[in-house]
Each structure stands twice: as structure tokens, then as C-alpha cells.
Design an enzyme around this catalytic site. Sequence first.
Site, short mmCIF file in Angstrom:
data_model
loop_
_atom_site.label_atom_id
_atom_site.label_comp_id
_atom_site.label_asym_id
_atom_site.label_seq_id
_atom_site.Cartn_x
_atom_site.Cartn_y
_atom_site.Cartn_z
N TRP A 106 0.67 -1.21 0.14
CA TRP A 106 -0.19 0.06 0.03
C TRP A 106 0.80 1.32 -0.01
CZ3 TRP A 106 -4.30 -0.86 -2.20
CH2 TRP A 106 -4.88 -2.05 -1.95
N ASP A 175 -1.19 6.56 6.30
CA ASP A 175 -2.55 5.72 5.91
C ASP A 175 -2.92 4.91 7.40
OD1 ASP A 175 -4.03 3.82 4.85
OD2 ASP A 175 -2.75 3.45 3.26
N LYS A 199 -12.73 -1.29 7.11
CA LYS A 199 -11.95 -2.65 8.02
C LYS A 199 -12.39 -2.57 9.51
CE LYS A 199 -8.53 -2.03 4.39
NZ LYS A 199 -8.86 -3.30 3.76
N1 PLP Z 1 -4.34 1.48 2.32
C1 PLP Z 1 -4.42 0.52 3.08
C2 PLP Z 1 -3.72 0.14 4.14
C3 PLP Z 1 -5.34 -0.86 2.65
O1 PLP Z 1 -5.46 -1.91 3.10
C4 PLP Z 1 -6.04 -0.62 1.40
C5 PLP Z 1 -6.94 -1.46 0.94
O2 PLP Z 1 -7.04 -2.76 1.50
C6 PLP Z 1 -6.10 0.65 0.70
C7 PLP Z 1 -5.17 1.74 1.26
C8 PLP Z 1 -6.65 1.08 -0.57
O3 PLP Z 1 -8.31 1.21 -0.27
P1 PLP Z 1 -9.11 1.44 -1.18
O4 PLP Z 1 -9.55 -0.10 -1.79
O5 PLP Z 1 -10.41 1.79 -0.54
O6 PLP Z 1 -8.95 2.23 -2.29
#
Ligand code: PLP
Length: 368
Positions: A106, A175, A199
Site C-alpha cells: 500500500w 495511511d 476494515k
Molecule cells: N491502504 C491500505 C492500508 C489498505 O489496506 C487498502 C485496501 O485494502 C487501501 C489503502 C486501499 O483502499 P481502497 O480499496 O479503499 O482504495
Amino acid sequence: MDPKQVINFGAGPAKLPQAVLLQAQKELLNYSGTGISVLEMSHRSSDFTKIISKTESLLRELLNIPENYKVMFMQGGGSGQFSAVPLNLIGLKKDRCADYLVTGTWSAKAAKEAEKYGKVNIVHTKLDSYTKIPDPSSWTLNPSASYVYYCCNETVHGVEYNFIPETNGVVLVSDMSSNFLSRPVDVSKFGLIFAGAQKNVGCAGVTVVIVREDLLGYGLKECPIVLDYKVQAEMNSLYNTPSCFSIYIMGLVLEWIRSQGGSNAMEILNKQKSSMIYDIINASDGFFVSSVDEACRSRMNIPFRVGKNKGDDALEKEFLDGASKLGMISLKGHRSVGGIRASLYNAVTLEDTEALAAYMKEFLKEHQ
Ligand code: PLP
């Protein structure tokens, strides 16, 4: 299958507290005597204003958010923020550069997206595998960077920071999509925190953004208006139609977290649950294998392999099939990592985790 017989260990969208689902079901057709559903409600109505204000004040209370921070409910998911962060903050300093810690899928995606808008410096030597956090003493932070970015919990690889990076005064961005409200956090140490809801705090469709007020107003001119923090902050997230229902569900989840004792109670529970699984992995004499450094093993997402020599596909299939027969679902590891991944977000109970632990012990006994 009867919902009572299913335990959802999915990485997201993930299990919601039963009490929240029941409350949403009760109110689905007639929210608080309005005669309509939240799904049908105008985002400018006084009823929805109460919902969004309550959700924000619960967040402020649970995270002790200082007054000089704005809270926004945005769309576009965590990935939308990979763009929104540089679009709004990379212009904070004239060099238009940002420091990124890349410790998993990520943060790697976030860094790649940021490269579209400015210079990105990866502050440590490139990792061959995402199993550790490089020692902070080896980082080369750039004092002229507009911000330092990291992903507090790498959902795919199960790498979690248990410390807040020191940035020598440079704005820190995190994040927290997959460990938000799973433990207390000192918001005042951050310029910006964002978290997709699906989550730990609700369902897909809404992303919480918490930003320090003095960072607003530096957006690049090409920043799309719906991603513009200044605009969204000034309009209380109502520049355009927000994800009304997802914000409502988040409010219910936050009430539930408060009723359980808040972020401190979540931390105690999450420590207990994750230790239960890691203890079995550690005591299995290499039958269950976690390749993540012990110092940064995630409490939220536990990837592991089954079978000596770092995983045996046939054994892992048998493990997943057996789990599924017992109602334990969504344990398959991310396709890029393989193996198993148990996600133990706030709504996963101690009893749910005990059921998984018992199954792992049984499986070990049968196959060792
Ligand atoms: N950041 C983290 C830590 C994630 O686990 C995820 C998705 O699982 C995201 C960002 C991306 O999220 P989205 O699918 O809502 O764009």
C-alpha cells in the site's frame, strides 16, 4: 449458511459488530421516526446533518482530536487519498518533493501515485521483501520535503508500526486504513491521517481524513475539486453528495467502540487476539511460518504459511477447506503473498479468535 455459524476473517470489507448490523436493520426502513431510510435521505436535511455531526463528534472524542484539526468524510477510498495527499500537500514547500517509507504494497502504491505530482524520495534502501521496517537510524529524510508518508499497517504483508516516525518537524502523513481505532493514537503528532472505513470503522464508500488546519490551501491547481481538502473542510464534507449511508454506519460502529471502552479497550483486545495466534505460530516448530520481523508483526493482519519449508500449497488448501467447513471464511492470503491471512479487526471477537486458534492447534497435531 446461518450467520451465527460463520466467522469472517476477511481483510476488508470486513466483519462488522453484530449489534451494528442489527441496529441498521432495525432502522433501515424508518430511520428514527422520519418515515424514510437513511438511503433515501437528503444530505442537506437536518436529520442527515445530525448523523454526520454525531459521527464527527464521536471520532473527535474517541481519538481525542485537537481543535485545530478538521475531520472530513471523503470518497475514492484509500486509493483516492494516494492521489489527494500529494495533490493537496506536495505544494507545501517550493521543491515539491515528499519522503515515502515503502514497507508494503500500500505504501508502494501511494509512492507511485505521488510521483505523478512531484519528486518522491524513498528514505531507506529498497526492501527485497516486505517483512520488516528498516531501522530509523538508516533513513535519509530530506528536510526540504513537504511531508513524510508511511502506511501504519500494511494490510497485505502484515507489517505494522508500533512507533510514530520522527521527522524533525516535517509534516507527517499516515495511511491508517487497516489499524484505525484499533489502538490509541496521538493525533497531534500528525499533519494528516486517513483511513478507509471498511476494515475497522464501517463499510466501504467513506474515507476519514483528519488534517491539521494550517495545511489547508496548498493544493495544486490541477487538484480535482472533490479531492480538495480546503473545499471539503470548508463545506463540512458536503461540497457534493457524500456516502450518506456509509457515514451513518460509521457512526453506529463508533458508538459501539465507545460502548466497549474506546481505543484503549480495543488495544487490549487486539493484543490479546493477535498474541493468541502468534503464540501458536511461534510454538509450532516451523509448521506455521510468519516471515515478518517480530518487532513489527501486525495485530490486525496475520499472514502465515502452513507446512515446513515456508509453505506447502496442498497443505494450505487443506487448511482452508477445513476452516471453511467450520464456518471460518476469507482466510486465504493475498494473491501476491499466498498462504493464509487472518485479519483480526475490532469486530472479530475473542471467541472468534479462540475458534481459529483451536483449529490451528488441531491441524498442527494432525499433520506434524
Ligand atoms: N491502504 C491500505 C492500508 C489498505 O489496506 C487498502 C485496501 O485494502 C487501501 C489503502 C486501499 O483502499 P481502497 O480499496 O479503499 O482504495
